[in-house]
Design an enzyme around this catalytic site. Sequence first.
Site: not given
Length: 602
Positions: A2, A27, A75, A101-102, A475, A479, A482, A498, A597
């Site tokens: 947000c 955000r 968000w 926000n939160g 990583e 990448k 996402e 395995h 983000k």
Amino acid sequence: MCGIVGYIGNKDSLSVLLEGLRRLEYRGYDSSGVALLEKGNIRIVKTPGKIKDLDSLLRKEKISQSVIGIAHTRWATHGAPTKLNAHPHTDCRNNFSIVHNGIIENFASLKKELVKQGHKFISETDTEVVAHLIEKYYKGDLKKAFLQALARLKGSFAIVLLSKKHPDRLLFARQGSPLIVGVGKNENFLASDVPAILSHTNRVIYVKDAQAGEIRKNKVSLFDIKGRPQPVKIEKVLWDLESAQKSGYAHFMLKEIHEQPQVLKHLSCAGIKFDKKLISILKNTKQIFIVACGTAYHSGMVGKYAIEEMTKIPVAVDLSSEFRYRSPIIDNQSVLIAISQSGETADTLAAVREAKNKDAKIISICNAVGSSLVRESDFVLYTHAGPEIGVASTKAYTAQLMVLYLLALNIAKVKKTLPKSVISRYANILCDTHNQARTILKNSTRHISEIAGRHHNFGSFLFLGRNVNYPSALEGALKLKEISYIPAEGYAAGEMKHGPIALIDEYRAVVCIATESKIYEKMISNIQEIEARKGKIVIIATYGNADIKRHSKEVIFIPKVEELFSPILVALPLQLFAYYVAAKRGCDIDQPRNLAKSVTVE
Ligand code: AGP
């Protein structure tokens, strides 16, 4: 999660707010809205979708000039991304409008209480209770009602309040979610992050936790949650708006990938000044803990290899979300390094607080000046990567790696765990990394985009690496998944037999990191096992390795570098590969679905 913007001044507040929202869209981007004071009344316009949807809706509405307003890009946490759940929210009489926000953790019990008292709720959000609480407590003194409402809230928040009864001010408060004040001339701003206001002012106040305040056209005041005045400290933002714009690149992610040589050069050659006290604490510690999430966690994993190899201090790396619940054995002799680009990641902050409760020393590696993490740490090492807007972390990752290498080297110097000649060789390698990174971007970008063109239709990917490039494999997979939404898994190549080998057939794409190293031959054995099962192999190898073409025609070469330092260079082709696969699939690269983000909730 947000983005909040608030404005009071002489300008048309709607255009200031919309510009701010566009810069904060990273955000959260599932719905948005504005509340403006228009002819003495609060006018709220909101919609599901992106800022461009809000913009086109606003163009259809007739809105009179307004000089005060608040705005929000969401968000979703509580309630689906619908028009009703979008912010701003208001009370029963539309006297008080709120952006938040939160998460208000006790919203259900507050809502029950307020409903009993006759308040009418129209959304499913936690935020709406704040507007109704203010309505409940308001008896003519806005600050008093705001503080009374805040005192009832549990959870994390950054809140901005617009009231039609007090058209000369915006009130705000912060507890756990970021908020800054932008200080202008005859105008003031509120925002979740600096880019929102940077075209108007570079003078900011980083609001602290448990701090509230008020902005008027010509005045900013801060107070604590009891209403007692607090000092105002204005800081100057050192980067400019250009850093927060795409500057001709198709996406922020691509721009940020290309900024890496510059960031690495600044860190390695201009150098970081390591506090002597910090190095001495590290030198004497028996155990270092590293906590982080996502990409930052992968940099922490590489950091473990670097610190252990150079300093011989044992390092335990944990996902922040796991660390806090596993009763870690940590005390006042321990050092905890928390890595976070945003400095606002809820899990990492919680892990830090867990360690602080046990009197451990906290060092943060962070990109965001004034963030919560920075404030809660005993020492801060900034990554100085400039604003990272793309949701997929790129330059912040390689900057974190560089800081970790430099930190390890500086401890080794003082602890004398490496000969002087090795220390200076390592320092030279790090100082040259930016040139090698530039070479990769210059020579390989086109080639990588072509390989991506031949691989973007694969249904799933495996990324394999060994030793210090095992985290690189994790990583690379993160990448890709996402931003392209292709299922991708990172594995230590030695683990392939395995389990994951069962996945290999001609429909499986496998990215293998086979740069020059002491375990190169072992990696080649893994590659042969994949070849034998017809997997489609892309290899990252070292320039000059002519032999590697025998295993796949899809090879990306990177410059020769000592194995320990190779993850920085390996990251670049992995980032570019993910970028071009996502681009070929037409994905929303800078704002991938369901992500935000900075993850300020658990
Ligand atoms: C990386 O590309 C991600 N979007 C994500 O994993 C990120 O690294 C993670 O959320 C941690 O964020 P932080 O660095 O701001 O703490």
